[in-house]
Write a protein that holds these residues in place. Structure first.
Motif, short mmCIF file in Angstrom:
data_model
loop_
_atom_site.label_atom_id
_atom_site.label_comp_id
_atom_site.label_asym_id
_atom_site.label_seq_id
_atom_site.Cartn_x
_atom_site.Cartn_y
_atom_site.Cartn_z
N ALA A 47 0.84 -1.21 0.00
CA ALA A 47 0.00 0.00 0.00
C ALA A 47 0.87 1.26 0.00
N TYR A 48 1.96 1.24 0.76
CA TYR A 48 2.83 2.42 0.82
C TYR A 48 3.53 2.67 -0.51
N ARG A 49 3.99 1.60 -1.14
CA ARG A 49 4.63 1.76 -2.45
C ARG A 49 3.66 2.32 -3.48
N ALA A 50 2.40 1.83 -3.41
CA ALA A 50 1.39 2.35 -4.34
C ALA A 50 1.09 3.82 -4.04
N TRP A 51 1.05 4.18 -2.75
CA TRP A 51 0.81 5.57 -2.35
C TRP A 51 1.93 6.49 -2.85
N ARG A 52 3.17 6.02 -2.69
CA ARG A 52 4.31 6.83 -3.11
C ARG A 52 4.35 6.97 -4.63
N GLN A 53 4.05 5.87 -5.35
CA GLN A 53 4.04 5.90 -6.82
C GLN A 53 2.96 6.85 -7.32
N THR A 54 1.80 6.84 -6.65
CA THR A 54 0.71 7.74 -7.06
C THR A 54 1.12 9.20 -6.90
N GLY A 55 1.88 9.48 -5.82
CA GLY A 55 2.38 10.84 -5.61
C GLY A 55 3.29 11.28 -6.74
N GLU A 56 4.15 10.36 -7.18
CA GLU A 56 5.05 10.68 -8.29
C GLU A 56 4.26 10.89 -9.58
N ASP A 57 3.21 10.07 -9.77
CA ASP A 57 2.38 10.20 -10.98
C ASP A 57 1.64 11.54 -10.99
N ILE A 58 1.24 12.01 -9.82
CA ILE A 58 0.56 13.31 -9.74
C ILE A 58 1.50 14.43 -10.17
N GLU A 59 2.73 14.39 -9.69
CA GLU A 59 3.72 15.42 -10.06
C GLU A 59 3.97 15.40 -11.57
N THR A 60 4.08 14.19 -12.13
CA THR A 60 4.31 14.09 -13.58
C THR A 60 3.13 14.66 -14.36
N ALA A 61 1.90 14.33 -13.90
CA ALA A 61 0.70 14.82 -14.59
C ALA A 61 0.60 16.33 -14.50
N ARG A 62 1.02 16.92 -13.40
CA ARG A 62 0.99 18.39 -13.25
C ARG A 62 1.96 19.07 -14.23
N GLU A 63 3.12 18.45 -14.40
CA GLU A 63 4.10 19.00 -15.35
C GLU A 63 3.54 18.94 -16.78
N LEU A 64 2.89 17.80 -17.10
CA LEU A 64 2.34 17.65 -18.45
C LEU A 64 1.15 18.56 -18.68
N ALA A 65 0.39 18.84 -17.58
CA ALA A 65 -0.81 19.69 -17.71
C ALA A 65 -0.45 21.12 -18.08
N ALA A 66 0.79 21.52 -17.84
CA ALA A 66 1.22 22.88 -18.21
C ALA A 66 1.15 23.07 -19.72
N ASP A 67 1.36 21.98 -20.45
CA ASP A 67 1.30 22.05 -21.91
C ASP A 67 0.00 21.48 -22.48
#
Length: 359
Positions: A47-67
């Motif tokens: 569960a913790y690994r999935a939580w941490r991975q989701t956090g990284e995915d959110i940051e990536t999606a925010r960077e992509l949302a800029a464009d």
């Protein structure tokens, strides 16, 4: 919370290395202890690994949302998923009941209602036996005192898991919520006017104790033998094979008359006695720690009911959790998962609230 998770992840990694060492398995008890702890930590790690991975995915999606603004929808989905994982982690980190993976001794006892109550006790027994069969557990009736119409005045059954169970899915983890007074509303088989009666039966569930967990001094025991009663084979009613054991310091009594030999009945009665002594010791410890336990049946009184089985409406109601369903026929056939899960969820919510207040 997450500092605690990091420590558990480190412990999980160390256990993984230890279990990979061939020498560890030379000691079965040590290997079993390590494997049990490893199994407890594995869901937390995942569960913790999935939580941490989701956090990284959110940051990536925010960077992509800029464009590309289309990624904002994905960010919302990921944030929702991360919140779910946060709640999962909180729940996984709540201290577990140390007895959750234990097997149990389950006793059903007729109460108010006379012969109808004994018949209902028989219905409850069959319900638990069918449920155990559905989930793959082994059952063994240890002692039974049948009524004249085929019900049970009192019956004790051992319920054991086959192999290791997943955390939270052991026999005690699921059946411990069944302890209490069960009330039935129906037209009894003994009723000639077709009137609905209310009667009750009590269920007591205790974790089965190993010999090493409970020290019993032979000098503290009074062992009485007597003639078995009720239906049975040639040896029943003819020899003093039934055994009653009284633990003098506590007054706790266990008896058995189902087996043909006095020795077998003594062994079964000792199993019951050890489990009752363990339950009594744990209850005392819990009270001293001011950790309120769910009280199980003390007297089979309708006013102490935990659940009602209403036959005319085909309704099952749990008075502790508010669970209600109109599939009583299926529940009595062993479909207990939904009603047990309502108790599991209520207990988890209470534990989370207590943990939050302590922090």
């Amino acid at each position: 919370m997450f500092e605690a998770v990091e420590e558990l992840l480190s412990e999980h990694a160390v256990l993984e290395e230890r279990l990979a060492e061939p020498g560890v398995h030379a000691d079965p008890n040590e290997a079993r202890k390590l494997s049990k702890r490893y199994a407890e930590l594995t869901p937390i790690t995942a569960a913790y690994r999935a939580w941490r991975q989701t956090g990284e995915d959110i940051e990536t999606a925010r960077e992509l949302a800029a464009d590309d603004p289309d990624f904002y929808a994905e960010i919302k989905q990921l944030e929702h998923r991360r919140q779910e994982l946060t709640e999962d982690l909180r729940l996984l980190l709540v201290p577990r009941d140390p007895n959750d993976d234990k097997d149990v001794l389950l006793e059903v006892k007729a109460g108010e209602g006379g012969e109808e109550s004994a018949l209902f006790a028989g219905d409850l027994l069959r319900m638990y036996l069918r449920y155990a069969e559905k989930v793959g557990w082994r059952t063994e009736i240890i002692d039974a005192n049948e009524s004249d119409l085929g019900g049970y005045k009192d019956v004790q059954v051992s319920v054991k898991a086959r192999g290791g169970a997943e955390p939270g899915h052991g026999v005690w983890a699921r059946l411990k919520y069944e302890g209490g007074v069960h009330r039935v509303q129906r037209v009894p088989a003994t009723e000639s006017q077709g009137r609905i009666h209310t009667s009750a039966a009590g269920v007591l569930v205790t974790p089965e104790a190993e010999e090493v967990e409970v020290e019993v001094n032979a000098n503290d025991l009074r062992i009485d033998v007597y003639r078995s009663s009720g239906p049975g084979g040639q040896s029943v009613n003819t020899t003093d094979s039934a055994v009653r054991i009284t633990h003098l310091p506590t007054g706790i009594v266990a008896s058995c008359q189902n087996e043909k030999s006095q020795l077998q009945n003594k062994e079964q009665a000792m199993r019951i006695l050890r489990s009752r002594l363990l339950a009594a010791a744990q209850e005392t410890a819990d009270q001293e720690a001011s950790d309120a336990r769910r009280s199980q049946v003390r007297t089979v009184d309708r006013s102490e009911r935990i659940r009602t089985y209403n036959y005319p409406e085909n309704r099952i109601s749990d008075h502790r959790t508010g669970f209600k369903a109109y599939n009583l026929d299926q529940v009595l056939s062993g479909e207990l998962d939904s009603i047990i899960q309502s108790a599991v969820d209520a207990d988890a919510a209470a534990r989370l609230e207590a943990a939050a207040q302590n922090n």
